[in-house]
Design a protein around this motif. Structure first.
Motif, PDB file in Angstrom:
ATOM      1  N   GLN A   1       0.831  -1.211   0.000  1.00 29.83           N
ATOM      2  CA  GLN A   1       0.000   0.000   0.000  1.00 29.83           C
ATOM      3  C   GLN A   1       0.865   1.259   0.000  1.00 29.83           C
ATOM      4  OE1 GLN A   1      -2.424  -1.072   3.341  1.00 29.83           O
ATOM      5  NE2 GLN A   1      -4.068  -1.909   2.049  1.00 29.83           N
ATOM      6  N   ALA A   2       1.995   1.204   0.688  1.00 32.70           N
ATOM      7  CA  ALA A   2       2.903   2.356   0.706  1.00 32.70           C
ATOM      8  C   ALA A   2       3.467   2.627  -0.684  1.00 32.70           C
ATOM      9  CB  ALA A   2       4.032   2.110   1.705  1.00 32.70           C
ATOM     10  N   ARG A   3       3.412   1.612  -1.540  1.00 33.98           N
ATOM     11  CA  ARG A   3       3.864   1.779  -2.932  1.00 33.98           C
ATOM     12  C   ARG A   3       2.687   1.926  -3.889  1.00 33.98           C
ATOM     13  NH1 ARG A   3       6.953   0.043   0.357  1.00 33.98           N
ATOM     14  NH2 ARG A   3       9.188   0.463   0.277  1.00 33.98           N
ATOM     15  N   ARG A   4       1.591   2.346  -3.358  1.00 33.39           N
ATOM     16  CA  ARG A   4       0.364   2.597  -4.137  1.00 33.39           C
ATOM     17  C   ARG A   4      -0.166   1.371  -4.840  1.00 33.39           C
ATOM     18  NH1 ARG A   4       0.403   8.620  -6.115  1.00 33.39           N
ATOM     19  NH2 ARG A   4       1.681   9.493  -4.460  1.00 33.39           N
ATOM     20  N   ILE A   5       0.071   0.223  -4.239  1.00 32.20           N
ATOM     21  CA  ILE A   5      -0.536  -1.013  -4.755  1.00 32.20           C
ATOM     22  C   ILE A   5      -1.553  -1.436  -3.707  1.00 32.20           C
ATOM     23  CG2 ILE A   5      -0.123  -3.444  -5.290  1.00 32.20           C
ATOM     24  CD1 ILE A   5       2.757  -2.550  -6.111  1.00 32.20           C
ATOM     25  N   ASP A   6      -2.812  -1.517  -4.150  1.00 34.89           N
ATOM     26  CA  ASP A   6      -3.862  -1.877  -3.203  1.00 34.89           C
ATOM     27  C   ASP A   6      -4.247  -3.333  -3.481  1.00 34.89           C
ATOM     28  OD1 ASP A   6      -5.820  -1.754  -1.314  1.00 34.89           O
ATOM     29  OD2 ASP A   6      -7.312  -0.926  -2.697  1.00 34.89           O
ATOM     30  N   PRO A   7      -3.612  -4.277  -2.767  1.00 33.66           N
ATOM     31  CA  PRO A   7      -3.832  -5.683  -3.126  1.00 33.66           C
ATOM     32  C   PRO A   7      -5.170  -6.216  -2.617  1.00 33.66           C
ATOM     33  CG  PRO A   7      -2.419  -5.563  -1.207  1.00 33.66           C
ATOM     34  CD  PRO A   7      -2.705  -4.138  -1.599  1.00 33.66           C
ATOM     35  N   VAL A   8      -5.657  -7.241  -3.282  1.00 32.10           N
ATOM     36  CA  VAL A   8      -6.769  -8.017  -2.749  1.00 32.10           C
ATOM     37  C   VAL A   8      -6.128  -9.008  -1.781  1.00 32.10           C
ATOM     38  CG1 VAL A   8      -8.551  -9.714  -3.313  1.00 32.10           C
ATOM     39  CG2 VAL A   8      -8.147  -7.765  -4.838  1.00 32.10           C
ATOM     40  N   VAL A   9      -6.502  -8.913  -0.518  1.00 36.79           N
ATOM     41  CA  VAL A   9      -5.915  -9.788   0.505  1.00 36.79           C
ATOM     42  C   VAL A   9      -6.961 -10.833   0.878  1.00 36.79           C
ATOM     43  CG1 VAL A   9      -4.901  -9.890   2.808  1.00 36.79           C
ATOM     44  CG2 VAL A   9      -4.446  -7.924   1.327  1.00 36.79           C
ATOM     45  N   THR A  10      -6.585 -12.081   0.763  1.00 35.96           N
ATOM     46  CA  THR A  10      -7.581 -13.130   0.937  1.00 35.96           C
ATOM     47  C   THR A  10      -6.950 -14.339   1.613  1.00 35.96           C
ATOM     48  OG1 THR A  10      -9.293 -14.340  -0.289  1.00 35.96           O
ATOM     49  CG2 THR A  10      -7.198 -13.998  -1.432  1.00 35.96           C
ATOM     50  N   ARG A  11      -7.741 -15.394   1.825  1.00 35.65           N
ATOM     51  CA  ARG A  11      -7.182 -16.540   2.549  1.00 35.65           C
ATOM     52  C   ARG A  11      -7.845 -17.838   2.133  1.00 35.65           C
ATOM     53  NH1 ARG A  11      -9.610 -16.513   8.692  1.00 35.65           N
ATOM     54  NH2 ARG A  11     -11.823 -16.649   8.175  1.00 35.65           N
ATOM     55  N   GLU A  12      -7.132 -18.937   2.446  1.00 35.76           N
ATOM     56  CA  GLU A  12      -7.679 -20.278   2.205  1.00 35.76           C
ATOM     57  C   GLU A  12      -7.488 -21.141   3.446  1.00 35.76           C
ATOM     58  OE1 GLU A  12      -6.593 -22.333  -1.296  1.00 35.76           O
ATOM     59  OE2 GLU A  12      -7.580 -20.855  -2.555  1.00 35.76           O
ATOM     60  N   PRO A  13      -8.376 -22.097   3.723  1.00 35.62           N
ATOM     61  CA  PRO A  13      -9.656 -22.170   3.036  1.00 35.62           C
ATOM     62  C   PRO A  13     -10.494 -20.938   3.385  1.00 35.62           C
ATOM     63  CG  PRO A  13      -9.597 -23.705   4.888  1.00 35.62           C
ATOM     64  CD  PRO A  13      -8.227 -23.129   4.769  1.00 35.62           C
ATOM     65  N   GLY A  14     -11.262 -20.465   2.408  1.00 32.37           N
ATOM     66  CA  GLY A  14     -12.107 -19.288   2.644  1.00 32.37           C
ATOM     67  C   GLY A  14     -12.047 -18.337   1.483  1.00 32.37           C
ATOM     68  N   GLY A  15     -12.188 -17.064   1.782  1.00 30.87           N
ATOM     69  CA  GLY A  15     -12.061 -16.035   0.750  1.00 30.87           C
ATOM     70  C   GLY A  15     -13.338 -15.713   0.000  1.00 30.87           C
ATOM     71  N   THR A  16     -14.361 -16.561   0.141  1.00 30.04           N
ATOM     72  CA  THR A  16     -15.676 -16.306  -0.458  1.00 30.04           C
ATOM     73  C   THR A  16     -16.710 -16.681   0.606  1.00 30.04           C
ATOM     74  OG1 THR A  16     -16.007 -18.574  -1.244  1.00 30.04           O
ATOM     75  CG2 THR A  16     -14.855 -17.068  -2.750  1.00 30.04           C
ATOM     76  N   PRO A  17     -17.966 -16.256   0.439  1.00 28.14           N
ATOM     77  CA  PRO A  17     -18.978 -16.644   1.441  1.00 28.14           C
ATOM     78  C   PRO A  17     -19.091 -18.172   1.586  1.00 28.14           C
ATOM     79  CG  PRO A  17     -19.779 -14.824   0.124  1.00 28.14           C
ATOM     80  CD  PRO A  17     -18.489 -15.267  -0.512  1.00 28.14           C
TER      81      PRO A  17
ATOM     82  N   ALA B   1     -12.687 -27.690  -3.270  1.00 25.47           N
ATOM     83  CA  ALA B   1     -13.985 -27.084  -3.609  1.00 25.47           C
ATOM     84  C   ALA B   1     -13.968 -25.603  -3.220  1.00 25.47           C
ATOM     85  CB  ALA B   1     -15.112 -27.816  -2.884  1.00 25.47           C
ATOM     86  N   ALA B   2     -13.470 -25.325  -2.023  1.00 23.59           N
ATOM     87  CA  ALA B   2     -13.365 -23.929  -1.580  1.00 23.59           C
ATOM     88  C   ALA B   2     -12.433 -23.144  -2.508  1.00 23.59           C
ATOM     89  CB  ALA B   2     -12.858 -23.879  -0.138  1.00 23.59           C
ATOM     90  N   ARG B   3     -11.356 -23.804  -2.934  1.00 21.41           N
ATOM     91  CA  ARG B   3     -10.365 -23.151  -3.812  1.00 21.41           C
ATOM     92  C   ARG B   3     -10.958 -22.851  -5.191  1.00 21.41           C
ATOM     93  NH1 ARG B   3      -6.028 -26.457  -2.752  1.00 21.41           N
ATOM     94  NH2 ARG B   3      -5.796 -25.042  -0.977  1.00 21.41           N
ATOM     95  N   ARG B   4     -11.786 -23.777  -5.695  1.00 20.40           N
ATOM     96  CA  ARG B   4     -12.413 -23.553  -7.011  1.00 20.40           C
ATOM     97  C   ARG B   4     -13.251 -22.280  -6.989  1.00 20.40           C
ATOM     98  NH1 ARG B   4     -12.736 -22.178 -10.874  1.00 20.40           N
ATOM     99  NH2 ARG B   4     -13.516 -22.951 -12.868  1.00 20.40           N
ATOM    100  N   GLU B   5     -14.019 -22.148  -5.905  1.00 22.65           N
ATOM    101  CA  GLU B   5     -14.886 -20.991  -5.716  1.00 22.65           C
ATOM    102  C   GLU B   5     -14.049 -19.708  -5.563  1.00 22.65           C
ATOM    103  OE1 GLU B   5     -17.839 -22.032  -6.023  1.00 22.65           O
ATOM    104  OE2 GLU B   5     -18.952 -20.200  -5.558  1.00 22.65           O
ATOM    105  N   HIS B   6     -12.961 -19.843  -4.828  1.00 20.32           N
ATOM    106  CA  HIS B   6     -12.058 -18.718  -4.566  1.00 20.32           C
ATOM    107  C   HIS B   6     -11.434 -18.207  -5.868  1.00 20.32           C
ATOM    108  CE1 HIS B   6      -8.406 -17.306  -1.970  1.00 20.32           C
ATOM    109  NE2 HIS B   6      -9.301 -16.355  -2.049  1.00 20.32           N
ATOM    110  N   LEU B   7     -11.008 -19.162  -6.713  1.00 16.99           N
ATOM    111  CA  LEU B   7     -10.422 -18.776  -8.006  1.00 16.99           C
ATOM    112  C   LEU B   7     -11.459 -18.058  -8.866  1.00 16.99           C
ATOM    113  CD1 LEU B   7      -8.363 -21.993  -8.772  1.00 16.99           C
ATOM    114  CD2 LEU B   7      -7.436 -19.654  -8.742  1.00 16.99           C
ATOM    115  N   GLU B   8     -12.657 -18.636  -8.917  1.00 14.66           N
ATOM    116  CA  GLU B   8     -13.711 -18.112  -9.790  1.00 14.66           C
ATOM    117  C   GLU B   8     -14.184 -16.725  -9.368  1.00 14.66           C
ATOM    118  OE1 GLU B   8     -14.782 -19.462 -12.450  1.00 14.66           O
ATOM    119  OE2 GLU B   8     -16.587 -18.270 -12.873  1.00 14.66           O
TER     120      GLU B   8
END
Ligand code: ADP
Ligand code: TYD
Length: 202
Positions: free
Chosen positions: A29-45, A70-77
């Protein structure tokens, strides 16, 4: 640093991943990059619901692997691929290497079954994988200080030893994308290494 990158953080429980994820996000963020921060398993509802089951409910090791993927498939999509396509950086707390380490190394699920699942969901690889490596004694001392332990954290020391070895074997097999960081050192020394690695990512 313009091109979107997919960065994953890995390590045994208690290695310090969460601590370094927060630092890495702030560094970007200090370099003006606003990343999507996520996690596994998870990252989607749906993935978060699967996570709750995975961390609590006893289940067959193949069920566990299938639900992780299965969680990862959803996360990728829903998260990873749209973000990368839109030019966003993605930083994920764990990804497929964790399945090879925990379900493969830890639980003993044959590697070819995991490779089939990886192939099935498209086989996307991170640009950079940061492996926070610590001896078991260190991770266990750190975990002892933490709150309630989940189903994986409650496993015996030999399970975590196999997970660690499997991670190191993955790092040796894919040296181009892995960076192994000695995470038993103090936090400032680790951050120094992380900054050097990130600056090299241009
Ligand atoms: P993980 O996400 O890998 O399970 P955490 O980042 O939650 O690990 O760290 C576990 C505990 O260890 C936390 O209390 C954290 O403050 C502490 N910790 C993490 N890295 C270090 C380090 N390099 N030196 C000392 N303590 C650390
Ligand atoms: P973790 O990401 O370590 O979260 P926290 O820091 O909140 O404890 O917890 C997720 C657990 O799931 C961790 O013990 C590793 C395990 N896991 C697998 O077994 N296989 C996988 O493919 C993934 C992504 C995680």
């Amino acid at each position: 640093m313009s091109n979107a990158r997919f960065i994953t953080l890995e390590g045994i429980d208690g290695a310090g991943k969460s601590t370094h994820l927060a630092w890495l996000t702030a560094w970007l963020q200090a370099r003006r990059i606003d990343p999507v921060v996520t996690r596994e398993p998870g990252g989607t509802p749906l993935g978060e619901q699967l996570r709750a089951l995975l961390l609590k409910e006893p289940m067959h090791l193949e069920t566990e692997a299938l639900l992780m993927f299965a969680a990862r498939r959803e996360h990728l999509e829903r998260v990873i691929q749209p973000a990368l396509a839109a030019g966003r950086w993605v930083v994920s707390d764990r990804f497929t290497d964790a399945s090879f380490a925990y379900q493969g190394g830890g639980r003993g699920l044959p590697q070819d079954k995991l490779e089939q699942l990886e192939h099935w969901i498209g086989g996307i690889q991170p640009d950079l994988t940061l492996l926070f490596d610590v001896p078991l004694a260190v991770s266990q001392a750190r975990m002892a200080a933490s709150r309630e332990l989940d189903r994986f954290e409650q496993e015996q020391a030999d399970f975590h030893a196999r997970v660690r070895s499997a991670y190191l074997a993955r790092a040796a097999a894919y040296p181009a994308r892995f960076r192994v960081i000695d995470a038993s050192r103090d936090i400032a020394a680790i951050q120094h290494d992380l900054a050097t690695i990130m600056e090299g990512l241009a």
